[in-house]
Design an enzyme around this catalytic site. Structure first.
Site, PDB file in Angstrom:
ATOM      1  N   GLY A   8      50.646  37.018  46.531  1.00 47.71           N
ATOM      2  CA  GLY A   8      51.336  35.865  45.935  1.00 47.71           C
ATOM      3  C   GLY A   8      52.695  36.245  45.376  1.00 47.71           C
ATOM      4  N   GLY A  11      55.781  33.834  44.440  1.00 46.15           N
ATOM      5  CA  GLY A  11      55.647  32.831  43.396  1.00 46.15           C
ATOM      6  C   GLY A  11      56.514  33.114  42.180  1.00 46.15           C
ATOM      7  CD  GLN A  12      57.045  30.503  36.531  1.00 46.20           C
ATOM      8  OE1 GLN A  12      55.885  30.110  36.543  1.00 46.20           O
ATOM      9  NE2 GLN A  12      57.866  30.282  35.522  1.00 46.20           N
ATOM     10  CG  ASP A  34      53.383  34.184  48.863  1.00 53.72           C
ATOM     11  OD1 ASP A  34      53.496  34.333  47.629  1.00 53.72           O
ATOM     12  OD2 ASP A  34      53.036  33.091  49.387  1.00 53.72           O
ATOM     13  CG  ASP A  53      45.077  32.712  53.442  1.00 53.23           C
ATOM     14  OD1 ASP A  53      44.473  32.942  52.373  1.00 53.23           O
ATOM     15  OD2 ASP A  53      45.058  31.600  53.999  1.00 53.23           O
ATOM     16  CE1 TYR A 143      45.410  28.726  37.506  1.00 50.24           C
ATOM     17  CE2 TYR A 143      45.638  27.809  35.299  1.00 50.24           C
ATOM     18  CZ  TYR A 143      45.963  28.770  36.240  1.00 50.24           C
ATOM     19  OH  TYR A 143      46.845  29.775  35.914  1.00 50.24           O
TER      20      TYR A 143
HETATM   21  P1  NAD Z   1      52.937  30.442  41.715  1.00 50.86           P
HETATM   22  O1  NAD Z   1      52.222  29.188  42.101  1.00 50.86           O
HETATM   23  O2  NAD Z   1      54.351  30.380  41.358  1.00 50.86           O
HETATM   24  O3  NAD Z   1      52.776  31.522  42.870  1.00 50.86           O
HETATM   25  C1  NAD Z   1      51.555  31.739  43.527  1.00 50.86           C
HETATM   26  C2  NAD Z   1      51.862  32.300  44.883  1.00 50.86           C
HETATM   27  O4  NAD Z   1      50.616  32.444  45.572  1.00 50.86           O
HETATM   28  C3  NAD Z   1      52.738  31.386  45.752  1.00 50.86           C
HETATM   29  O5  NAD Z   1      53.867  32.096  46.220  1.00 50.86           O
HETATM   30  C4  NAD Z   1      51.835  30.954  46.893  1.00 50.86           C
HETATM   31  O6  NAD Z   1      52.505  30.859  48.138  1.00 50.86           O
HETATM   32  C5  NAD Z   1      50.822  32.089  46.906  1.00 50.86           C
HETATM   33  N1  NAD Z   1      49.537  31.703  47.494  1.00 50.86           N
HETATM   34  C6  NAD Z   1      48.859  30.537  47.342  1.00 50.86           C
HETATM   35  N2  NAD Z   1      47.738  30.582  48.077  1.00 50.86           N
HETATM   36  C7  NAD Z   1      47.708  31.793  48.679  1.00 50.86           C
HETATM   37  C8  NAD Z   1      46.796  32.423  49.568  1.00 50.86           C
HETATM   38  N3  NAD Z   1      45.701  31.794  50.003  1.00 50.86           N
HETATM   39  N4  NAD Z   1      47.063  33.680  49.987  1.00 50.86           N
HETATM   40  C9  NAD Z   1      48.190  34.324  49.561  1.00 50.86           C
HETATM   41  N5  NAD Z   1      49.110  33.766  48.753  1.00 50.86           N
HETATM   42  C10 NAD Z   1      48.849  32.510  48.306  1.00 50.86           C
HETATM   43  O7  NAD Z   1      52.067  31.115  40.552  1.00 50.86           O
HETATM   44  P2  NAD Z   1      52.573  32.109  39.417  1.00 50.86           P
HETATM   45  O8  NAD Z   1      53.058  31.282  38.316  1.00 50.86           O
HETATM   46  O9  NAD Z   1      53.432  33.148  39.999  1.00 50.86           O
HETATM   47  O10 NAD Z   1      51.166  32.699  38.960  1.00 50.86           O
HETATM   48  C11 NAD Z   1      50.740  34.012  39.281  1.00 50.86           C
HETATM   49  C12 NAD Z   1      49.421  34.250  38.567  1.00 50.86           C
HETATM   50  O11 NAD Z   1      49.606  34.106  37.155  1.00 50.86           O
HETATM   51  C13 NAD Z   1      48.317  33.256  38.929  1.00 50.86           C
HETATM   52  O12 NAD Z   1      47.071  33.904  38.914  1.00 50.86           O
HETATM   53  C14 NAD Z   1      48.359  32.242  37.812  1.00 50.86           C
HETATM   54  O13 NAD Z   1      47.129  31.611  37.631  1.00 50.86           O
HETATM   55  C15 NAD Z   1      48.696  33.140  36.646  1.00 50.86           C
HETATM   56  N6  NAD Z   1      49.309  32.397  35.541  1.00 50.86           N
HETATM   57  C16 NAD Z   1      50.543  31.857  35.663  1.00 50.86           C
HETATM   58  C17 NAD Z   1      51.101  31.170  34.594  1.00 50.86           C
HETATM   59  C18 NAD Z   1      52.473  30.542  34.667  1.00 50.86           C
HETATM   60  O14 NAD Z   1      52.860  29.825  33.739  1.00 50.86           O
HETATM   61  N7  NAD Z   1      53.246  30.796  35.718  1.00 50.86           N
HETATM   62  C19 NAD Z   1      50.374  31.028  33.414  1.00 50.86           C
HETATM   63  C20 NAD Z   1      49.093  31.555  33.346  1.00 50.86           C
HETATM   64  C21 NAD Z   1      48.566  32.267  34.405  1.00 50.86           C
HETATM   65  N1  SER Z   2      51.190  27.677  33.505  1.00 50.75           N
HETATM   66  C1  SER Z   2      49.866  27.547  34.004  1.00 50.75           C
HETATM   67  C2  SER Z   2      49.587  26.140  34.361  1.00 50.75           C
HETATM   68  O1  SER Z   2      50.156  25.284  33.716  1.00 50.75           O
HETATM   69  C3  SER Z   2      48.857  28.018  32.983  1.00 50.75           C
HETATM   70  O2  SER Z   2      47.996  28.878  33.602  1.00 50.75           O
HETATM   71  O3  SER Z   2      48.806  25.905  35.226  1.00 50.75           O
END
Ligand code: NAD
Ligand code: SER
Length: 317
Positions: A8, A11-12, A34, A53, A143
């Site tokens: 992933g 992602g962000q 990704d 994936d 989630y």
């Molecule tokens: P995001 O949605 O920005 O990025 C997730 C990435 O996963 C994307 O690039 C997407 O293309 C990829 N993805 C989705 N399905 C996939 C699959 N089947 N196989 C491979 N890649 C796949 O999420 P993020 O914000 O970067 O979050 C990263 C982790 O941090 C996650 O576990 C999320 O739950 C956790 N998290 C994020 C936040 C936040 O505010 N950003 C807060 C709490 C927890």
């Molecule tokens: N930033 C995330 C969400 O809003 C928290 O895990 O889903």
């Protein structure tokens, strides 16, 4: 030198964590992966990339073996708002993807796995201010369900198989490089883009909505600090509470006005309000502070100033 796989990575968080890992361990030692191919000018362009994936265990194992990976940062997931739109997809990616990562790690001799959790593990019955480390975990989103399960599964692999799995309950992450991917806390990022583009924003939660948030540099620092920590100091594995900044949507809008005086924020709560209302306002991260010396460095004022400093020239261009 560690050889790392980031799932992933586009992602962000992955798009900023991957360059930080490459800075430390060398570009060729950190493989980004990704579902989607990153753009040529993306932050991932400085090193190897694999289309992957995480639900495809055979391909995941082939990538791990071919790159001789010994640590996995598992960032692939479906977040809260997207998860409510497609609960089956959220379960499939977040649970089956994690099981694949843990099983491949076990089968191939990967030594350490980072698996992020979230404030979404908490629910309406959790004390809200602050949410304790050990407390009721009864979330109301799919989630959140997957994140509670992920924490328990990670802890099980530690105890049953001796795999070194670690994780943080991230707050909502605010960042300027890659837009967030379908979460409830996304308004705290979107607001900056709209403030700079149009000086107006329609926020999808009420002005009095207070949530725990964290600026990306602190998120990366916390992640690396936990993964660096001496295992003998850790009293927990996959569920460390980690706090940054707590503020209301109205507090954030007011702070932005200090930089963009004409900025106006209006409020039209949608289905994400109920999700936000089920999460705590702040979190107690005492074990993270004691076990691996966690301290956040950004507050609301310094985070806001830095976001605007970074985004302003980019959005003007
Ligand atoms: P995001 O949605 O920005 O990025 C997730 C990435 O996963 C994307 O690039 C997407 O293309 C990829 N993805 C989705 N399905 C996939 C699959 N089947 N196989 C491979 N890649 C796949 O999420 P993020 O914000 O970067 O979050 C990263 C982790 O941090 C996650 O576990 C999320 O739950 C956790 N998290 C994020 C936040 C936040 O505010 N950003 C807060 C709490 C927890
Ligand atoms: N930033 C995330 C969400 O809003 C928290 O895990 O889903």
């Amino acid at each position: 030198m560690q050889r790392i796989l980031v799932t992933g990575a586009a992602g962000q968080i992955g798009s900023e964590l991957t360059p930080a890992l490459r800075e430390r361990y060398g570009s060729t030692h950190v493989v980004a992966s990704d579902l989607r191919t990153p753009a040529a000018d993306s932050p991932l362009s400085g090193g190897p990339f694999e289309l992957l994936d995480v639900r495809d265990r055979t391909r995941l194992q082939a990538v791990v073996v071919s790159h001789n990976i010994d640590a996995i940062y598992h960032m692939a997931a479906i977040l809260s708002a997207t998860g409510e739109a497609n609960p089956q997809l959220a379960w499939d990616v977040n649970i089956n993807g994690l099981v694949n990562v843990l099983e491949v790690a076990r089968a191939t001799g990967v030594r350490r796995v980072f698996c992020p959790s979230s404030i979404a593990v908490f629910g309406p019955e959790t004390p809200r201010c602050p949410a304790p480390q050990l407390t009721v975990l009864h979330p109301s989103t799919v989630y959140g369900l997957t994140k509670v399960t992920g924490e328990l599964l990670g802890d099980y692999y530690v105890q049953r198989y001796g795999l070194d799995v670690r994780g943080l309950r991230y707050p909502g992450i605010i960042s300027s490089e890659t837009p967030p991917g379908g979460g409830t806390t996304d308004y705290a990022v979107d607001i900056f883009y709209q403030a700079l583009r149009t000086a107006q924003y329609t926020c999808f939660v009420r002005p009095d909505t207070v949530l725990p948030m964290m600026y990306m540099p602190d998120c990366i620092r916390a992640t690396l600090a936990l993964m660096d920590a001496d295992a003998s100091r850790l009293t927990r594995h996959c569920d460390y509470n980690v706090a940054g900044i707590s503020f209301s949507a109205a507090d954030l809008a007011a702070e932005i006005v200090r930089h963009i005086p004409g900025f106006a924020c209006t409020y039209e709560p949608d289905f994400r309000q109920a999700i936000a209302d089920s999460w705590p306002q702040s979190i107690d991260d005492a074990p993270a502070r004691t076990d691996w010396d966690w301290r956040p460095s950004f507050d609301l004022a310094s985070m806001t100033a830095d976001m605007i400093r970074r985004l302003k020239p980019r959005l003007a261009a």
